[in-house]
Design an enzyme around this catalytic site. Structure first.
Site, PDB file in Angstrom:
ATOM      1  CE  LYS A 230      -1.103   3.422  -3.898  1.00 26.02           C
ATOM      2  NZ  LYS A 230      -1.059   2.587  -2.657  1.00 26.02           N
TER       3      LYS A 230
ATOM      4  CG  ASP B 115      -5.520  -0.233  -0.991  1.00 24.70           C
ATOM      5  OD1 ASP B 115      -5.377   0.851  -0.404  1.00 24.70           O
ATOM      6  OD2 ASP B 115      -6.618  -0.608  -1.452  1.00 24.70           O
ATOM      7  CG  ASN B 116      -4.739   2.112  -3.385  1.00 26.32           C
ATOM      8  OD1 ASN B 116      -3.834   2.020  -2.562  1.00 26.32           O
ATOM      9  ND2 ASN B 116      -5.914   2.640  -3.098  1.00 26.32           N
TER      10      ASN B 116
ATOM     11  CG  ASP C 202      -2.066   0.991   1.107  1.00 27.40           C
ATOM     12  OD1 ASP C 202      -2.651   1.359   2.154  1.00 27.40           O
ATOM     13  OD2 ASP C 202      -2.360   1.430  -0.027  1.00 27.40           O
TER      14      ASP C 202
ATOM     15  CD  GLU D 277      -8.561   4.686   0.290  1.00 29.24           C
ATOM     16  OE1 GLU D 277      -8.863   3.647  -0.322  1.00 29.24           O
ATOM     17  OE2 GLU D 277      -7.424   5.145   0.287  1.00 29.24           O
TER      18      GLU D 277
HETATM   19  O1  LIG Z   1      -0.799   7.110  -3.004  1.00 31.21           O
HETATM   20  C1  LIG Z   1      -1.335   6.325  -2.218  1.00 31.21           C
HETATM   21  N1  LIG Z   1      -0.635   5.622  -1.315  1.00 31.21           N
HETATM   22  C2  LIG Z   1       0.792   5.833  -1.195  1.00 31.21           C
HETATM   23  C3  LIG Z   1       1.179   5.545   0.233  1.00 31.21           C
HETATM   24  C4  LIG Z   1       2.329   6.006   0.714  1.00 31.21           C
HETATM   25  C5  LIG Z   1       2.712   5.744   2.129  1.00 31.21           C
HETATM   26  O2  LIG Z   1       3.789   4.818   2.135  1.00 31.21           O
HETATM   27  C6  LIG Z   1       5.024   5.475   2.414  1.00 31.21           C
HETATM   28  N2  LIG Z   1       5.986   4.981   1.422  1.00 31.21           N
HETATM   29  C7  LIG Z   1       5.940   5.167   0.094  1.00 31.21           C
HETATM   30  N3  LIG Z   1       6.957   4.510  -0.510  1.00 31.21           N
HETATM   31  C8  LIG Z   1       7.652   3.885   0.476  1.00 31.21           C
HETATM   32  C9  LIG Z   1       8.802   3.048   0.502  1.00 31.21           C
HETATM   33  N4  LIG Z   1       9.493   2.659  -0.611  1.00 31.21           N
HETATM   34  C10 LIG Z   1       9.268   3.164  -1.938  1.00 31.21           C
HETATM   35  C11 LIG Z   1      10.006   4.478  -2.114  1.00 31.21           C
HETATM   36  O3  LIG Z   1      11.354   4.341  -1.795  1.00 31.21           O
HETATM   37  N5  LIG Z   1       9.216   2.555   1.677  1.00 31.21           N
HETATM   38  C12 LIG Z   1       8.564   2.882   2.823  1.00 31.21           C
HETATM   39  N6  LIG Z   1       7.472   3.683   2.875  1.00 31.21           N
HETATM   40  C13 LIG Z   1       7.031   4.182   1.706  1.00 31.21           C
HETATM   41  C14 LIG Z   1       4.718   6.964   2.321  1.00 31.21           C
HETATM   42  O4  LIG Z   1       5.572   7.707   3.172  1.00 31.21           O
HETATM   43  C15 LIG Z   1       3.266   6.991   2.784  1.00 31.21           C
HETATM   44  O5  LIG Z   1       3.154   6.880   4.186  1.00 31.21           O
HETATM   45  C16 LIG Z   1      -2.800   6.151  -2.228  1.00 31.21           C
HETATM   46  C17 LIG Z   1      -3.557   7.102  -2.929  1.00 31.21           C
HETATM   47  C18 LIG Z   1      -4.954   7.029  -2.960  1.00 31.21           C
HETATM   48  C19 LIG Z   1      -5.712   8.024  -3.708  1.00 31.21           C
HETATM   49  C20 LIG Z   1      -6.772   7.643  -4.524  1.00 31.21           C
HETATM   50  C21 LIG Z   1      -7.509   8.589  -5.242  1.00 31.21           C
HETATM   51  C22 LIG Z   1      -7.191   9.939  -5.134  1.00 31.21           C
HETATM   52  F1  LIG Z   1      -7.881  10.867  -5.796  1.00 31.21           F
HETATM   53  C23 LIG Z   1      -6.125  10.332  -4.320  1.00 31.21           C
HETATM   54  C24 LIG Z   1      -5.397   9.382  -3.619  1.00 31.21           C
HETATM   55  C25 LIG Z   1      -5.615   5.983  -2.279  1.00 31.21           C
HETATM   56  C26 LIG Z   1      -4.863   5.033  -1.570  1.00 31.21           C
HETATM   57  O6  LIG Z   1      -5.456   4.007  -0.895  1.00 31.21           O
HETATM   58  C27 LIG Z   1      -3.462   5.102  -1.558  1.00 31.21           C
HETATM   59  O7  LIG Z   1      -2.769   4.124  -0.878  1.00 31.21           O
HETATM   60 MG   LIG Z   2      -4.069   2.493  -0.406  1.00 31.44          MG
END
Ligand SMILES: O=C(NC/C=C/[C@H]1O[C@@H](n2cnc3c(NCCO)ncnc32)[C@H](O)[C@@H]1O)c1cc(-c2ccc(F)cc2)cc(O)c1O
Ligand SMILES: [Mg+2]
Length: 214
Positions: free
Chosen positions: A144, A169-170, A141, A199
């Site tokens: 993406k 997810d997503n 999650d 969600e």
């Molecule tokens: O973008 C979404 N999720 C991202 C989550 C990121 C979290 O995970 C952390 N994260 C990211 N890459 C890494 C990584 N490693 C990779 C990088 O090095 N290693 C460790 N942590 C990481 C971030 O710091 C955040 O805490 C999303 C959007 C919508 C959405 C739908 C419709 C809309 F209109 C708007 C938004 C709905 C959802 O359910 C979604 O999950």
């Molecule tokens: Mg999500």
């Protein structure tokens, strides 16, 4: 300075949840996201699908990629037997700080290890640092465009075994086309789609469950 949305979400949990009661933490976050401010937690509808996959699997070793505020961490950990372990990776320090408090309010810190750092840095260190041979369940999650590279990295690091379940997810919104194409066409996975909604909205979204065949 103005508070952030995760800080306001934590305040809502502090105000409305009962310490040590994971369901009250989940309900407080869902209420906040439905009636105050939308946030990208898996939510209650897709969360119920997550619950059913976890309950059926009864995993001992769980990995979560992308903790955010800890909502899905709490959903998963509350279903695990006390001996089970959930490692959750979060590289944003501010989000990690919020999630630690949410997990503690739910009383689940004994079964959750929140590791602050990037998935690509920590996946290769699971064996030597945490003594993990393979995972039973992985919840994806995070960003993406990282689902596919991290899945390949987990394969290369030997962290998946015959029967390991990946739940993503997503897969519709925002969407993960490269990941979906991979797990649906690879002979190493048996994949299926659980149709649901984004969600707290009426937009379509869903979860992809992929069993690694070894
Ligand atoms: O973008 C979404 N999720 C991202 C989550 C990121 C979290 O995970 C952390 N994260 C990211 N890459 C890494 C990584 N490693 C990779 C990088 O090095 N290693 C460790 N942590 C990481 C971030 O710091 C955040 O805490 C999303 C959007 C919508 C959405 C739908 C419709 C809309 F209109 C708007 C938004 C709905 C959802 O359910 C979604 O999950
Ligand atoms: Mg999500």
């Amino acid at each position: 300075t103005r508070s952030t949305r995760p800080q306001r979400l934590l305040n809502a949990v502090r105000k409305h949840a009962t310490r040590g009661d994971p369901q009250s933490v989940i309900s407080a976050i869902d209420h906040f996201c439905r009636h105050s401010e939308w946030a990208m937690n898996i939510g209650d509808e897709k969360g119920s699908i997550l619950d059913s996959v976890v309950s059926e699997l009864n995993p001992e070793k769980v990995l979560e990629l992308g903790t955010y505020c800890g909502y899905s961490t709490v959903r998963i950990a509350r279903l695990l037997p006390p001996g089970a372990r959930l490692i959750t990776l979060e590289f944003n320090a501010d989000y990690a700080a919020i999630a630690r408090q949410v997990i503690a309010l739910a009383g689940l810190e004994d079964r959750v290890q929140l590791v602050e750092g990037a998935s690509e840095d920590w996946i290769p260190r699971m064996k030597e640092h945490f003594g993990i041979e393979t995972f039973d369940f992985v919840f994806l999650d995070h960003w993406k465009d990282r689902y596919l590279p991290d899945t390949k990295l987990m394969e290369d690091c030997g962290l998946l075994r015959k029967g390991t379940v990946l739940l993503a997810d997503n897969v519709i919104c925002p969407g993960v086309p490269d990941y979906l194409q991979y797990v649906r066409n690879s002979l190493s996975y048996k994949s299926c789609y659980f149709k649901s909604h984004l969600e707290y909205t009426k937009a379509e979204d869903g979860l992809e469950k992929s069993v690694f065949l070894g």
